[in-house]
Write an enzyme that holds these catalytic residues in place. Structure first.
Site, short mmCIF file in Angstrom:
data_model
loop_
_atom_site.label_atom_id
_atom_site.label_comp_id
_atom_site.label_asym_id
_atom_site.label_seq_id
_atom_site.Cartn_x
_atom_site.Cartn_y
_atom_site.Cartn_z
CE LYS A 16 -3.59 2.45 2.50
NZ LYS A 16 -4.57 2.43 3.57
CE LYS B 170 -6.00 1.85 -0.65
NZ LYS B 170 -6.41 1.95 0.70
C1 PBG Z 1 -7.51 3.41 5.50
C2 PBG Z 1 -7.73 3.32 4.03
C3 PBG Z 1 -7.52 4.28 3.03
C4 PBG Z 1 -8.01 3.73 1.85
C5 PBG Z 1 -8.47 2.46 2.15
N1 PBG Z 1 -8.27 2.21 3.51
C6 PBG Z 1 -7.00 5.66 3.09
C7 PBG Z 1 -5.64 5.95 3.51
O1 PBG Z 1 -4.79 5.07 3.70
O2 PBG Z 1 -5.41 7.14 3.70
C8 PBG Z 1 -8.04 4.41 0.51
C9 PBG Z 1 -9.09 3.91 -0.42
C10 PBG Z 1 -9.37 4.79 -1.59
O3 PBG Z 1 -8.73 5.84 -1.82
O4 PBG Z 1 -10.29 4.43 -2.33
N2 PBG Z 1 -6.20 3.29 5.91
#
Ligand code: PBG
Length: 328
Positions: free
Chosen positions: A195, A248
Site C-alpha cells: 500500500k 494499492k
Molecule cells: C484506510 C484506508 C484508506 C483507503 C483504504 N483504507 C485511506 C488511507 O490510507 O489514507 C483508501 C481507499 C481509496 O482511496 O479508495 N487506511
C-alpha cells in the site's frame, strides 16, 4: 507485401473473432464493491468527489447490498464513519461500532454476499493516523494490539474476511494470532501488503473523514518509487499468514501487480482507489473521455496485469455492462 507474412489485423476485423482470441477476461465475479457506513437512519449522503458514491446508514446500506448481490458481485468491502473519534480509535473495536452493526445487518439480510471489512484506525482516531500516536509519531508495536482487536471484533460480528490497511509492521501476524485465539481460525486475511503513500486516496479521505491531522502517512505507507520493496512486503505478509495479498492503488502500479503475480502466484487483489475513480468520472463529466469505455479499459488492464480480484467503486456500473454483454 510478402505473402506468408503474419497479418495481425486478420484477427481484428470481426468482433466475434476479436472476442475469441481475447487474452483477458473481466468478469463480475472478480469485483469487490467498497461501501461507507454511517450512523443514523435514512441517510444517503452523496460524496462530492466520488460522484455516484454515498455515505449510507445501515438501512440504506442493506438495500444497496441487496442490489449489489443481485448484480452478481460476490463481495463488498465495508468502511465505517464513527460518531465519535478519540486518540485510540475505540469505535473501531466496539461491539456496537458502525462496521460491526453494518456487518451483522448485511449478513442477516443478504446471505449470498461476502462482507469484507477494512481493518484500520484512521477513520476512528482524533489525529487521523492509522496507529497509536505518542510524542508526535505513529508507534508501531502499541498499535498492533488495537488493530488485532478491530479484526477480532469485526470477525465476531460475522465478517467473512478481514482486510488490514494500516501498514504497521507485524499486523498480519498479530491479527492471525488474535483470530486463532478467538477460535476464528477460518476467517481469512486479505492484507493490503503493498500500500503506497498515494495522493490518489484524496477523495476517500473526504468520504471517510480520515485525513491525518498532522503530517502524512509516509512513515508507514510505501514510497511510490519502490517496487522491489513491495515484493518484500508481500513475502512478509504471506509469511505472517496472509491468505490474499493486495497492491494499492492499481493503475499507477500495474508493474507491481504484474511482478507480484509472477513472483508469488498467490491470490492477488488490486484496489483501484478513489482517485482513480474520480479521475475517470471527472473527465467523463467534462466530456473529455468516454467514461464507460475508460472504466472497462482500466478494469481490464488491472486484470491483464495479473490481479485476480479488482476492488473498485465502478463495480456496480461494470456489472451492469457485463450483464448486457455488449461491447462499449
Ligand atoms: C484506510 C484506508 C484508506 C483507503 C483504504 N483504507 C485511506 C488511507 O490510507 O489514507 C483508501 C481507499 C481509496 O482511496 O479508495 N487506511
Amino acid at each position: 507485401m510478402p505473402h506468408a507474412m503474419f497479418r495481425p489485423r486478420r484477427l481484428r476485423e470481426k468482433g466475434l473473432l476479436r472476442r475469441l482470441v481475447r487474452e483477458t477476461a473481466l468478469g463480475v465475479h472478480d469485483l469487490v464493491y467498497p461501501m461507507f457506513a454511517v450512523h443514523g437512519r435514512g441517510v444517503r449522503e452523496p460524496i462530492a468527489s466520488m460522484p455516484g458514491q454515498f455515505r449510507l446508514s445501515i438501512d440504506e446500506l442493506m438495500r444497496e447490498a441487496k442490489d449489489v448481490a443481485g448484480l452478481g458481485i460476490p463481495a463488498v468491502l465495508v468502511f465505517g464513519l464513527p460518531d465519535d473519534k478519540d486518540a485510540r480509535g475505540s469505535e473501531a473495536y466496539a461491539d456496537d461500532g458502525i462496521v460491526q452493526q453494518a456487518v451483522r445487518a448485511v449478513k442477516d439480510t443478504v446471505p449470498d454476499l461476502l462482507v469484507i471489512t477494512d481493518v484500520c484506525l484512521c477513520q476512528y482516531t482524533s489525529h487521523g493516523h492509522c496507529g497509536v500516536v505518542e510524542d508526535g509519531t505513529v508507534k508501531n508495536d502499541p498499535s498492533l494490539e488495537l488493530i488485532a482487536r478491530v479484526a477480532v471484533s469485526q470477525a465476531e460480528a460475522g465478517a467473512d474476511m478481514v482486510a488490514p490497511s494500516d501498514m504497521m509492521d507485524g499486523r498480519v501476524g498479530a491479527i492471525r494470532e488474535a483470530l486463532d485465539e478467538a477460535s476464528l481460525v477460518e476467517v481469512p486475511i486479505m492484507a493490503y501488503s503493498a500500500k503506497y503513500a498515494s495522493s490518489f486516496y484524496g477523495p476517500f479521505r473526504d468520504a471517510a473523514d480520515s485525513t491525518p491531522q498532522f503530517g502524512d502517512r509516509r512513515s508507514y505507507q510505501m514510497d511510490p518509487a519502490n517496487a522491489t520493496e513491495a515484493m518484500r512486503e508481500i513475502a512478509l505478509d504471506l509469511d505472517e499468514g496472509a491468505d490474499i495479498v493486495m497492491v494499492k492503488p492499481a493503475l499507477p502500479y500495474l508493474d507491481v501487480i504484474s511482478r507480484a503475480k509472477s513472483e508469488f502466484g498467490v491470490p492477488l487483489a488490486a484496489y483501484s482507489v478513489s482517485g482513480e475513480y474520480a479521475m475517470i468520472k471527472a473527465a467523463g463529466q467534462l466530456g473529455w473521455l468516454d467514461e464507460r469505455r475508460a472504466m472497462m479499459e482500466a478494469l481490464t488492464a488491472i486484470r491483464r496485469a495479473g490481479a485476480d480480484i479488482v476492488i473498485t467503486y465502478f463495480a456496480r456500473e461494470a456489472a451492469r455492462l457485463l450483464a448486457d454483454g455488449r461491447e462499449v
